[in-house]
Design an enzyme around this catalytic site. Structure first.
Site, PDB file in Angstrom:
ATOM      1  N   TYR A 179       0.840  -1.207   0.000  1.00 18.05           N
ATOM      2  CA  TYR A 179       0.000   0.000   0.000  1.00 18.05           C
ATOM      3  C   TYR A 179       0.875   1.257   0.000  1.00 18.05           C
ATOM      4  O   TYR A 179       0.735   2.123  -0.863  1.00 18.05           O
ATOM      5  CB  TYR A 179      -0.895  -0.041   1.234  1.00 18.05           C
ATOM      6  CG  TYR A 179      -1.890   1.097   1.347  1.00 18.05           C
ATOM      7  CD1 TYR A 179      -3.032   1.126   0.547  1.00 18.05           C
ATOM      8  CD2 TYR A 179      -1.694   2.125   2.271  1.00 18.05           C
ATOM      9  CE1 TYR A 179      -3.956   2.154   0.675  1.00 18.05           C
ATOM     10  CE2 TYR A 179      -2.619   3.158   2.396  1.00 18.05           C
ATOM     11  CZ  TYR A 179      -3.747   3.165   1.597  1.00 18.05           C
ATOM     12  OH  TYR A 179      -4.662   4.172   1.715  1.00 18.05           O
ATOM     13  N   GLY A 236       3.073   1.420  -3.085  1.00 17.51           N
ATOM     14  CA  GLY A 236       2.182   1.566  -4.245  1.00 17.51           C
ATOM     15  C   GLY A 236       1.696   3.003  -4.360  1.00 17.51           C
ATOM     16  O   GLY A 236       1.708   3.602  -5.439  1.00 17.51           O
TER      17      GLY A 236
HETATM   18  P1  NAD Z   1     -12.684   1.742   0.509  1.00 15.48           P
HETATM   19  O1  NAD Z   1     -11.981   0.424   0.569  1.00 15.48           O
HETATM   20  O2  NAD Z   1     -13.998   1.883   1.174  1.00 15.48           O
HETATM   21  O3  NAD Z   1     -12.861   2.200  -1.005  1.00 15.48           O
HETATM   22  C1  NAD Z   1     -12.030   1.803  -2.052  1.00 15.48           C
HETATM   23  C2  NAD Z   1     -12.906   1.483  -3.256  1.00 15.48           C
HETATM   24  O4  NAD Z   1     -12.053   1.120  -4.355  1.00 15.48           O
HETATM   25  C3  NAD Z   1     -13.835   0.281  -3.006  1.00 15.48           C
HETATM   26  O5  NAD Z   1     -15.124   0.593  -3.450  1.00 15.48           O
HETATM   27  C4  NAD Z   1     -13.202  -0.839  -3.827  1.00 15.48           C
HETATM   28  O6  NAD Z   1     -14.125  -1.806  -4.228  1.00 15.48           O
HETATM   29  C5  NAD Z   1     -12.585  -0.051  -4.966  1.00 15.48           C
HETATM   30  N1  NAD Z   1     -11.476  -0.747  -5.631  1.00 15.48           N
HETATM   31  C6  NAD Z   1     -10.433  -1.380  -5.052  1.00 15.48           C
HETATM   32  N2  NAD Z   1      -9.614  -1.878  -5.996  1.00 15.48           N
HETATM   33  C7  NAD Z   1     -10.160  -1.544  -7.205  1.00 15.48           C
HETATM   34  C8  NAD Z   1      -9.792  -1.790  -8.553  1.00 15.48           C
HETATM   35  N3  NAD Z   1      -8.677  -2.467  -8.855  1.00 15.48           N
HETATM   36  N4  NAD Z   1     -10.601  -1.314  -9.539  1.00 15.48           N
HETATM   37  C9  NAD Z   1     -11.736  -0.634  -9.234  1.00 15.48           C
HETATM   38  N5  NAD Z   1     -12.136  -0.377  -7.970  1.00 15.48           N
HETATM   39  C10 NAD Z   1     -11.349  -0.829  -6.966  1.00 15.48           C
HETATM   40  O7  NAD Z   1     -11.651   2.827   1.071  1.00 15.48           O
HETATM   41  P2  NAD Z   1     -11.810   4.384   1.328  1.00 15.48           P
HETATM   42  O8  NAD Z   1     -11.522   4.626   2.752  1.00 15.48           O
HETATM   43  O9  NAD Z   1     -13.062   4.909   0.731  1.00 15.48           O
HETATM   44  O10 NAD Z   1     -10.569   4.936   0.498  1.00 15.48           O
HETATM   45  C11 NAD Z   1     -10.718   5.546  -0.777  1.00 15.48           C
HETATM   46  C12 NAD Z   1      -9.361   6.083  -1.233  1.00 15.48           C
HETATM   47  O11 NAD Z   1      -8.869   7.035  -0.285  1.00 15.48           O
HETATM   48  C13 NAD Z   1      -8.289   5.002  -1.356  1.00 15.48           C
HETATM   49  O12 NAD Z   1      -7.499   5.254  -2.489  1.00 15.48           O
HETATM   50  C14 NAD Z   1      -7.468   5.177  -0.105  1.00 15.48           C
HETATM   51  O13 NAD Z   1      -6.141   4.771  -0.294  1.00 15.48           O
HETATM   52  C15 NAD Z   1      -7.578   6.681   0.136  1.00 15.48           C
HETATM   53  N6  NAD Z   1      -7.380   7.008   1.556  1.00 15.48           N
HETATM   54  C16 NAD Z   1      -8.359   6.769   2.489  1.00 15.48           C
HETATM   55  C17 NAD Z   1      -8.117   7.069   3.816  1.00 15.48           C
HETATM   56  C18 NAD Z   1      -9.145   6.857   4.890  1.00 15.48           C
HETATM   57  O14 NAD Z   1      -8.863   7.119   6.060  1.00 15.48           O
HETATM   58  N7  NAD Z   1     -10.356   6.435   4.592  1.00 15.48           N
HETATM   59  C19 NAD Z   1      -6.880   7.585   4.203  1.00 15.48           C
HETATM   60  C20 NAD Z   1      -5.908   7.786   3.237  1.00 15.48           C
HETATM   61  C21 NAD Z   1      -6.169   7.500   1.910  1.00 15.48           C
END
Ligand code: NAD
Ligand code: UDP
Ligand code: UDP
Length: 318
Positions: A150, A153
């Site tokens: 992660y 990446g």
């Molecule tokens: P989440 O897991 O709820 O959402 C991620 C979404 O991406 C899911 O709907 C999943 O099905 C989809 N997904 C995963 N791999 C995929 C692929 N190969 N093709 C298409 N769809 C795919 O997580 P989140 O908390 O909503 O995070 C969303 C983004 O924000 C992510 O990129 C995450 O790294 C970033 N982020 C979130 C946080 C947090 O605290 N929530 C913090 C830092 C970064």
């Protein structure tokens, strides 16, 4: 310049996830035409069920590690599992999603001359020696540990964004999101806020990893979404990376105690081993977001937790 009656088409990858579903909802309110792309690895149709059927909302099942040919004006690239439990389940796919997914979405943005925003992360900083973390800090990340798929990446995705910007003059926006929580978090994704609330509501032990003295700074989802919108609307020169999060820092023990107070639960604290490479402290310096975007979070942890508790009570029927 677009004429006023042509809707702006916005692609949200990972749109059926926790943050993505709130973003789709927010974009629809601005009158945009939203294309939500998701492979449903961690996201669900339930998160966006209330949007399906709206004439300006379209859902497409697709994995961003494969090329995507669609026509849009703006791209929010959120696709990637975000919780350690989920991103470590298939680490190779996690790295592919971040890296190949970024290449495909950047290739799409390049062909369309579309503005593209990357949901990067505070994990870029790893287990930081600098506190609070500013955007100028390069981080301390283990390249071969269990979090690396992660962290590295996402670091590589940032590199790609800045190379497409330098090499192809792409209009990029990179935000580094710090721990964000709220309704529609996955109840079993292992993240601390959802774990503690669900444990408290079920009356089972609250699992504190390590001594519970490690810190995080928690941002409520509505605040974060406003920050994302402000970043996407900012002038071309603002590329980021820009930290987005709530700078108020808490220990995990304090979070556990607040959760117990708000739920009125009698759960006990139980201490489990700290996972490897777990950062000791994390707190964003958000000076750049304040100065360049006029953005700062408004919702206190207590208020945000109350909303999140309400959500879990309702959806889990507890
Ligand atoms: P989440 O897991 O709820 O959402 C991620 C979404 O991406 C899911 O709907 C999943 O099905 C989809 N997904 C995963 N791999 C995929 C692929 N190969 N093709 C298409 N769809 C795919 O997580 P989140 O908390 O909503 O995070 C969303 C983004 O924000 C992510 O990129 C995450 O790294 C970033 N982020 C979130 C946080 C947090 O605290 N929530 C913090 C830092 C970064
Ligand atoms: N790509 C895509 N949709 C597009 C344009 C490109 O998915 O509309 C993908 C395609 O798979 C390509 C990648 O984005 O490999 C990178 O595109 P770029 O134009 O940067 O490089 P190239 O086509 O030379 O590999
Ligand atoms: N954590 C905890 N109990 C849990 C889940 C997590 O004490 O049930 C700790 C975890 O070790 C970390 C912090 O809470 O120190 C935040 O964990 P999370 O997985 O939510 O986010 P991240 O580590 O990615 O910031």
């Amino acid at each position: 310049m677009k004429s006023a009656n042509v809707l702006e088409k916005v692609l949200v990858t990972g749109g059926a996830g926790f943050l993505g579903s709130h973003l789709c909802e927010r974009l629809l309110k601005t009158g945009a035409d939203v294309l939500c792309v998701d492979n449903f690895f961690t996201g669900s149709k339930a998160n966006i069920a209330h949007l399906i059927g709206k004439p300006t909302f379209e859902l497409m099942r697709h994995d961003v590690t494969f090329p995507l040919y669609v026509e849009v004006d703006k791209i929010f690239n959120l696709a990637c599992p975000a919780s350690p439990v989920h991103y470590q389940y298939d680490p190779v796919q996690t790295a592919k999603t971040s890296v190949n997914g970024a290449i495909n979405m950047l290739g799409l943005a390049k062909r369309l001359k579309a503005r593209i925003l990357q949901a990067s992360t505070s994990e870029i900083y790893g287990d930081p020696e600098m506190h609070p973390q500013t955007e100028g800090y390069w981080g301390r990340v283990n390249p071969v540990g269990i979090r690396s798929c992660y962290d590295e990446g996402k670091r590589c995705a940032e590199t790609l964004f800045f190379d497409y910007w330098r090499q192809h003059n792409l209009n990029i926006k990179v935000i580094r999101i710090f721990n964000t929580y709220g309704p529609r978090m996955h109840p079993d994704d292992g993240r601390v806020v959802s774990n503690f609330i669900v444990q408290a509501l079920r009356g089972v032990d609250i699992t504190l990893y390590g001594d519970g003295e490690q810190t995080r700074s928690f941002c409520y989802v509505d605040d974060l979404i406003e920050g994302m919108m402000a970043m996407m609307q900012s002038r071309d020169e603002i590329t980021g990376p820009i930290n987005m999060g709530n700078p108020t820092e808490f220990t995990m023990r304090e979070l556990a105690e607040l959760t117990l107070k708000l739920t009125g639960s009698k759960s006990k604290l139980s201490f489990l081993p700290l996972p490897s490479d777990d950062p000791r402290r994390r707190k964003p310096d958000i000076t750049v977001a304040r100065e360049q975007l006029g953005w700062s979070p408004k919702v206190s942890l207590e208020d945000g937790l109350k909303e999140t508790v309400r959500y879990f009570r309702h959806t889990l029927d507890l």
